[in-house]
Design an enzyme around this catalytic site. Sequence first.
Site, PDB file in Angstrom:
ATOM      1  N   ASP A   1      -3.829  12.434   8.336  1.00 37.14           N
ATOM      2  CA  ASP A   1      -3.945  12.897   6.946  1.00 37.14           C
ATOM      3  C   ASP A   1      -4.257  14.288   6.741  1.00 37.14           C
ATOM      4  OD1 ASP A   1      -4.268  12.701   3.878  1.00 37.14           O
ATOM      5  OD2 ASP A   1      -4.192  10.804   4.416  1.00 37.14           O
TER       6      ASP A   1
ATOM      7  N   ASN B   1       5.740   5.748  -3.697  1.00 33.72           N
ATOM      8  CA  ASN B   1       5.367   5.557  -5.171  1.00 33.72           C
ATOM      9  C   ASN B   1       6.516   5.947  -5.763  1.00 33.72           C
ATOM     10  OD1 ASN B   1       2.718   5.360  -4.162  1.00 33.72           O
ATOM     11  ND2 ASN B   1       2.356   7.329  -4.552  1.00 33.72           N
TER      12      ASN B   1
ATOM     13  N   SER C   1      -0.977   5.229  -0.924  1.00 28.29           N
ATOM     14  CA  SER C   1      -1.977   5.589   0.022  1.00 28.29           C
ATOM     15  C   SER C   1      -3.121   4.706   0.082  1.00 28.29           C
ATOM     16  CB  SER C   1      -2.310   6.953  -0.603  1.00 28.29           C
ATOM     17  OG  SER C   1      -1.580   8.086  -0.138  1.00 28.29           O
TER      18      SER C   1
END
Length: 405
Positions: A66, A195, A260
């Site tokens: 990340d 998303n 996420s």
Amino acid sequence: MQVRKLRHRVVSATALCGVGLVAMGGTAPAATAADIRSRQWYLQDMQAENMWKVSKGEGVTVAVIDSGINAELPELRGQVLAGADFNKNPTGAHKDEEGHGSNMASLIAGTGAEGGVQGLAPEAKILPLKVKLHANSAVIDEMLSKAVRYAADHNARVINMSLGGEGVPSYYSKVQAAVTYALKKDILIFAAVGNNGDKKNLPEYPAALPGVVGVGAMDRQGSVAKWSTHGSQVALVAFGDELPERCMKREGICTAGGTSQASAIAAGSAALIRAKHPEWTNNQVLRVMMETAGKPANAKMPSEYLGYGSIRPRKVLVDGEGDPGPADVNPLTNTKNPAPAAPSAVATEGKDGEKAPAPSAESVEAKTETSRGGHTTVWLAIGAGVVVLVGLAVAFTLKRRRGSA
């Protein structure tokens, strides 16, 4: 060489700003609260207190690929290992200029100290692997592959990637080789599916790569979020909407949602199970997670919206359910694992122009139980979705949050 933009969404009460790699979700200010822990409703729904009597993730390392992790946050002190920064101009794996990686790590292994985030596996350790994917295709492929291989070579048992990019599998040939390498080393790999389910609904990678467990998001009521990307790449779903966390751009508590967060919840669940059953392989842990997932009654599974259902680790830890089955058979592909991995080497290239399969269109409306102490998947009523593959110009996204008031 085409540039892949990595977009992430951060939604506040006053502004919407887009940036490079998209972490699946968006963020909005939450009402004033004494602390974050008191707002973590999903822990009660998942019966976390009962699970923690059995396992807290002790002895398990979760690699978080990340934006870096702030190891000085109260809930992450003592939880974060050294890690590595794979950027061209590294600033250190313990520096998180964006805040996304820190929030994902907290969801997985936060201790709740000083009112901070209480993670699902608070005795697990986090291996921070920093990437900032504002780069062209080749650089992105290289950076992610190096991060996955590093995790595999540094004792990670679980990898979480709350990020993704559009395109075709050939763009991610080195990542695919790294995933195969990690699977051979008995690692379970989770990634956010995206998303864009209510918009383009394009498959995103690495979640759509073979061997990666793609995770979709469901809301507080247990319904699959309309924006959660759907398709054959969805293996499981987890809570991923209206979750409290630290605001990324300012001080305070924000409410967040996205795949996420759902992927991080899945990774934390896997850490709990791996700690309780260290003798189980990655295949066996995944198999019991799939078997015990909440499923709509009489629905054909897997579903392109639910995969094999909503993650319920308590069914494994508290109720003792789930048959681990054969150690060397991947339950997603139903194929045996390759031979044990040799030390990390140069990745091999995949087939040029290879395309991801589009899921079949479907319309599902099904109801299922509400488990004691919380929801599983309450209902689905979503129209047909069609995946369209893009050409050379793709949008790469860290799957951040979608905001909710």
